[in-house]
Scaffold this active site. Structure first.
Site, PDB file in Angstrom:
ATOM      1  N   LYS A  40       0.376  -0.851  -0.262  1.00 47.55           N
ATOM      2  CA  LYS A  40      -0.043  -0.005  -0.486  1.00 47.55           C
ATOM      3  C   LYS A  40       1.235   1.001   0.013  1.00 47.55           C
ATOM      4  O   LYS A  40       2.122   1.379   0.264  1.00 47.55           O
ATOM      5  CB  LYS A  40      -1.235  -0.220   0.917  1.00 47.55           C
ATOM      6  CG  LYS A  40      -0.071   0.359   2.649  1.00 47.55           C
ATOM      7  CD  LYS A  40      -1.068   0.280   3.702  1.00 47.55           C
ATOM      8  CE  LYS A  40      -0.538  -0.270   5.346  1.00 47.55           C
ATOM      9  NZ  LYS A  40      -1.458  -0.371   6.292  1.00 47.55           N
ATOM     10  N   TYR A  73      15.876  30.725   8.202  1.00 45.30           N
ATOM     11  CA  TYR A  73      14.489  31.184   8.683  1.00 45.30           C
ATOM     12  C   TYR A  73      14.500  31.311  10.511  1.00 45.30           C
ATOM     13  O   TYR A  73      14.950  30.505  10.911  1.00 45.30           O
ATOM     14  CB  TYR A  73      13.410  30.792   8.022  1.00 45.30           C
ATOM     15  CG  TYR A  73      12.630  30.394   7.306  1.00 45.30           C
ATOM     16  CD1 TYR A  73      12.768  32.390   6.212  1.00 45.30           C
ATOM     17  CD2 TYR A  73      13.165  29.608   6.462  1.00 45.30           C
ATOM     18  CE1 TYR A  73      12.073  31.951   4.636  1.00 45.30           C
ATOM     19  CE2 TYR A  73      12.136  29.745   4.519  1.00 45.30           C
ATOM     20  CZ  TYR A  73      12.531  30.957   4.362  1.00 45.30           C
ATOM     21  OH  TYR A  73      11.703  31.027   3.238  1.00 45.30           O
TER      22      TYR A  73
END
Length: 349
Positions: free
Chosen positions: A35, A244
């Protein structure tokens, strides 16, 4: 290279499947969970390699995932759909001979009405409270459901990665109480359940994360390597910051490399200031914030500026990286982005 290179070792996937297969008796079949696009590594390529190794039962979450596996493998394998028979899936299930694992009375009704005479399995809830029919529901429909000859009855363990958890034995007891005497093939064990021992194996095991090198299968061979190109490097003076919001400040002059990857590529922001990248076995700490496309790395200790640094490698597997980020290996694997150049090793023998 302009982007990172994700190297996928299909021979390692096959070796992990074979190792897990060897833990159960010859009468027990070993399937494979593919999956989420083969846990992010490509369901078609993984399924083809495992089919060549002998796997004949594959598990996906959604019918559309089953369609991709059917296209890759043809009609000579069983493909089970863990989410069952959802509204809108009927044509895909019928046309591609997928086997939905029916989770509720509603799904049971839908399947018998929309797909009479086609294959199906049943999922029972033995205590996880996620998918499957609870004991009272199962008791109400068991006679009807069994008369239609299901191909599999399964349940899922909630704590198989904790071998000492009493929940494992309790779920095993409940599964036996709900299924003994049905005469239908049964499955309880995924990777963790397979490692718990023979009493959890029943007729079919369905390993998932262990195939891809993840815990709780500590003996698994590593499957992925992720190398990230260095775009630029600079000397950062003492007191200067990187990234940042200036979350990291150089305590002394440091050489900082900027590599081409970030949270858009599945390297989650929680890695900011945590974990490391590697060059020839040497750890280079992540500094500053992980941004969308870029990560700062302290390479001061290296004798040269490398062309690339590894974030997944023998020194740091998916679970080690996940621990640094405060998550689990499943999230790291299934988040790996599509901008990487993907290189496949083996799987063709």
């Amino acid at each position: 290279m302009a982007s990172g290179t994700l190297t996928i070792d299909l021979d390692a996937v096959v070796a992990n499947w074979q190792a897990l297969n060897s833990l159960s008796d010859a009468a027990v079949e070993t399937g494979a969970v593919v999956k989420a696009d083969g846990y992010g590594l490509g369901a078609a390529r993984v399924a083809r390699a495992l089919a060549r190794a002998g796997a004949r039962c594959f598990f996906v979450a959604q019918a559309k995932e089953g369609a991709a596996v059917r296209e890759a493998l043809g009609r000579d394998v069983h493909i089970f759909v863990l989410n069952g028979h959802m509204s809108g899936d009927t044509d895909t299930i019928n046309d591609l001979d997928l086997i939905p694992l029916l989770n509720s009375i509603e799904q049971l009704t839908r399947h018998f009405e929309a797909s009479p005479g086609t294959g199906f399995g049943l999922q029972l809830d033995t205590g996880m409270n996620r998918l499957g029919m609870e004991p009272a529901e199962w008791e109400a429909v068991a006679e009807l459901a069994l008369a239609q000859r299901p191909q599999l009855i399964m349940s899922h363990l909630s704590s198989a990665d904790e071998p000492d958890s009493p929940r494992n034995a309790e779920q095993l007891r409940q599964f036996r109480a709900m299924t003994d005497g049905t005469g239908v093939p049964r499955s309880l064990a995924a990777t963790g359940g397979t490692l718990l021992g023979a009493e959890y194996h029943f007729d079919l095991t369905r390993p998932g994360v262990g195939l891809y090198g993840g815990l709780p299968f500590a003996a698994a061979r590593p499957v992925v390597r992720l190398s990230l190109p260095v775009i630029q490097s600079r000397l950062v003076a003492a007191g200067e910051s990187v990234g940042y919001n200036a979350t990291w400040t150089a305590p002394e002059e440091r050489r900082i490399a900027t590599v081409a990857a970030g949270y858009a590529d599945g390297l989650i922001r929680a890695l900011s200031g945590r974990g490391a990248l590697y060059f020839e076995g040497m750890a280079c700490p992540i500094v500053g914030r992980v941004s969308m496309d870029l990560i700062g790395v302290d390479i001061t200790a290296l004798p040269e500026i490398p062309p690339a640094l590894d974030i997944l490698c023998p020194e740091q597997g998916v679970d080690a990286l996940a621990e640094a980020a405060g998550t689990i290996g499943y999230e790291i694997l299934t988040s790996l982005g599509h901008r990487y150049d993907r290189k496949t090793l083996g799987g063709f023998g």
